[in-house]
Design a protein around this motif. Structure first.
Motif, PDB file in Angstrom:
ATOM      1  N   MET A   1     -23.375  -1.239  15.704  1.00 23.66           N
ATOM      2  CA  MET A   1     -23.219  -1.986  14.471  1.00 23.66           C
ATOM      3  C   MET A   1     -24.522  -2.718  14.165  1.00 23.66           C
ATOM      4  O   MET A   1     -25.118  -3.330  15.030  1.00 23.66           O
ATOM      5  N   SER A   2     -24.922  -2.656  12.923  1.00 23.24           N
ATOM      6  CA  SER A   2     -26.149  -3.315  12.506  1.00 23.24           C
ATOM      7  C   SER A   2     -25.919  -4.821  12.346  1.00 23.24           C
ATOM      8  O   SER A   2     -24.883  -5.254  11.860  1.00 23.24           O
ATOM      9  N   HIS A   3     -26.904  -5.577  12.756  1.00 21.46           N
ATOM     10  CA  HIS A   3     -26.824  -7.029  12.626  1.00 21.46           C
ATOM     11  C   HIS A   3     -27.683  -7.525  11.468  1.00 21.46           C
ATOM     12  O   HIS A   3     -27.872  -8.729  11.304  1.00 21.46           O
ATOM     13  N   LEU A   4     -28.196  -6.598  10.665  1.00 26.02           N
ATOM     14  CA  LEU A   4     -29.087  -6.991   9.581  1.00 26.02           C
ATOM     15  C   LEU A   4     -28.386  -7.843   8.526  1.00 26.02           C
ATOM     16  O   LEU A   4     -29.023  -8.639   7.845  1.00 26.02           O
ATOM     17  N   TRP A   5     -27.073  -7.731   8.412  1.00 24.87           N
ATOM     18  CA  TRP A   5     -26.329  -8.563   7.472  1.00 24.87           C
ATOM     19  C   TRP A   5     -26.521 -10.034   7.807  1.00 24.87           C
ATOM     20  O   TRP A   5     -26.563 -10.885   6.917  1.00 24.87           O
ATOM     21  N   LEU A   6     -26.649 -10.332   9.096  1.00 27.95           N
ATOM     22  CA  LEU A   6     -26.808 -11.717   9.531  1.00 27.95           C
ATOM     23  C   LEU A   6     -28.110 -12.299   8.986  1.00 27.95           C
ATOM     24  O   LEU A   6     -28.144 -13.441   8.501  1.00 27.95           O
ATOM     25  N   ILE A   7     -29.182 -11.529   9.043  1.00 21.59           N
ATOM     26  CA  ILE A   7     -30.468 -11.986   8.518  1.00 21.59           C
ATOM     27  C   ILE A   7     -30.363 -12.217   7.015  1.00 21.59           C
ATOM     28  O   ILE A   7     -30.907 -13.180   6.483  1.00 21.59           O
ATOM     29  N   SER A   8     -29.643 -11.353   6.329  1.00 20.37           N
ATOM     30  CA  SER A   8     -29.455 -11.509   4.889  1.00 20.37           C
ATOM     31  C   SER A   8     -28.734 -12.822   4.571  1.00 20.37           C
ATOM     32  O   SER A   8     -29.139 -13.573   3.666  1.00 20.37           O
ATOM     33  N   VAL A   9     -27.683 -13.129   5.314  1.00 20.50           N
ATOM     34  CA  VAL A   9     -26.929 -14.370   5.092  1.00 20.50           C
ATOM     35  C   VAL A   9     -27.800 -15.586   5.414  1.00 20.50           C
ATOM     36  O   VAL A   9     -27.840 -16.559   4.635  1.00 20.50           O
ATOM     37  N   LEU A  10     -28.506 -15.533   6.531  1.00 19.79           N
ATOM     38  CA  LEU A  10     -29.386 -16.649   6.887  1.00 19.79           C
ATOM     39  C   LEU A  10     -30.468 -16.856   5.830  1.00 19.79           C
ATOM     40  O   LEU A  10     -30.805 -17.998   5.485  1.00 19.79           O
ATOM     41  N   SER A  11     -30.991 -15.768   5.294  1.00 21.14           N
ATOM     42  CA  SER A  11     -32.018 -15.858   4.250  1.00 21.14           C
ATOM     43  C   SER A  11     -31.465 -16.498   2.988  1.00 21.14           C
ATOM     44  O   SER A  11     -32.127 -17.332   2.360  1.00 21.14           O
ATOM     45  N   ASP A  12     -30.250 -16.113   2.619  1.00 22.00           N
ATOM     46  CA  ASP A  12     -29.610 -16.730   1.448  1.00 22.00           C
ATOM     47  C   ASP A  12     -29.438 -18.235   1.666  1.00 22.00           C
ATOM     48  O   ASP A  12     -29.715 -19.038   0.768  1.00 22.00           O
ATOM     49  N   LEU A  13     -28.984 -18.608   2.848  1.00 26.53           N
ATOM     50  CA  LEU A  13     -28.796 -20.026   3.150  1.00 26.53           C
ATOM     51  C   LEU A  13     -30.126 -20.784   3.147  1.00 26.53           C
ATOM     52  O   LEU A  13     -30.215 -21.904   2.646  1.00 26.53           O
ATOM     53  N   GLN A  14     -31.160 -20.146   3.678  1.00 30.69           N
ATOM     54  CA  GLN A  14     -32.479 -20.784   3.722  1.00 30.69           C
ATOM     55  C   GLN A  14     -33.012 -21.003   2.309  1.00 30.69           C
ATOM     56  O   GLN A  14     -33.535 -22.071   2.001  1.00 30.69           O
ATOM     57  N   ARG A  15     -32.862 -20.015   1.437  1.00 32.36           N
ATOM     58  CA  ARG A  15     -33.310 -20.166   0.047  1.00 32.36           C
ATOM     59  C   ARG A  15     -32.519 -21.281  -0.647  1.00 32.36           C
ATOM     60  O   ARG A  15     -33.085 -22.083  -1.392  1.00 32.36           O
ATOM     61  N   TYR A  16     -31.225 -21.325  -0.415  1.00 28.09           N
ATOM     62  CA  TYR A  16     -30.395 -22.376  -1.006  1.00 28.09           C
ATOM     63  C   TYR A  16     -30.890 -23.754  -0.557  1.00 28.09           C
ATOM     64  O   TYR A  16     -31.048 -24.669  -1.362  1.00 28.09           O
ATOM     65  N   ALA A  17     -31.120 -23.895   0.754  1.00 26.49           N
ATOM     66  CA  ALA A  17     -31.575 -25.179   1.285  1.00 26.49           C
ATOM     67  C   ALA A  17     -32.926 -25.566   0.692  1.00 26.49           C
ATOM     68  O   ALA A  17     -33.137 -26.718   0.303  1.00 26.49           O
ATOM     69  N   ALA A  18     -33.830 -24.606   0.577  1.00 28.02           N
ATOM     70  CA  ALA A  18     -35.155 -24.894   0.027  1.00 28.02           C
ATOM     71  C   ALA A  18     -35.064 -25.323  -1.432  1.00 28.02           C
ATOM     72  O   ALA A  18     -35.797 -26.224  -1.867  1.00 28.02           O
TER      73      ALA A  18
END
Length: 62
Positions: A1-18
């Protein structure tokens, strides 16, 4: 199973926080993204779930 979805979610959260004046959270999420990349890259491949064929055509455990 690919874990790349996790990076996508973290990136969305990071952009939101910024964008919403949460600089400490944004920085921590950037660190989490980097860590996720490292761990995913160094994770051994998942074992193949298929059973390899038995050379003599029978399964000795049966």
């Amino acid at each position: 199973m690919s874990h790349l979805w996790l990076i996508s979610v973290l990136s969305d959260l990071q952009r939101y926080a910024a964008r919403n004046d949460l600089p400490a959270l944004s920085k921590h999420l950037e660190t989490a993204i980097q860590l996720a990349h490292l761990e995913i890259a160094n994770k051994p491949p998942a074992p193949n779930k298929r059973t390899p064929p038995v050379p003599n055509g029978r399964d000795d455990d049966a």
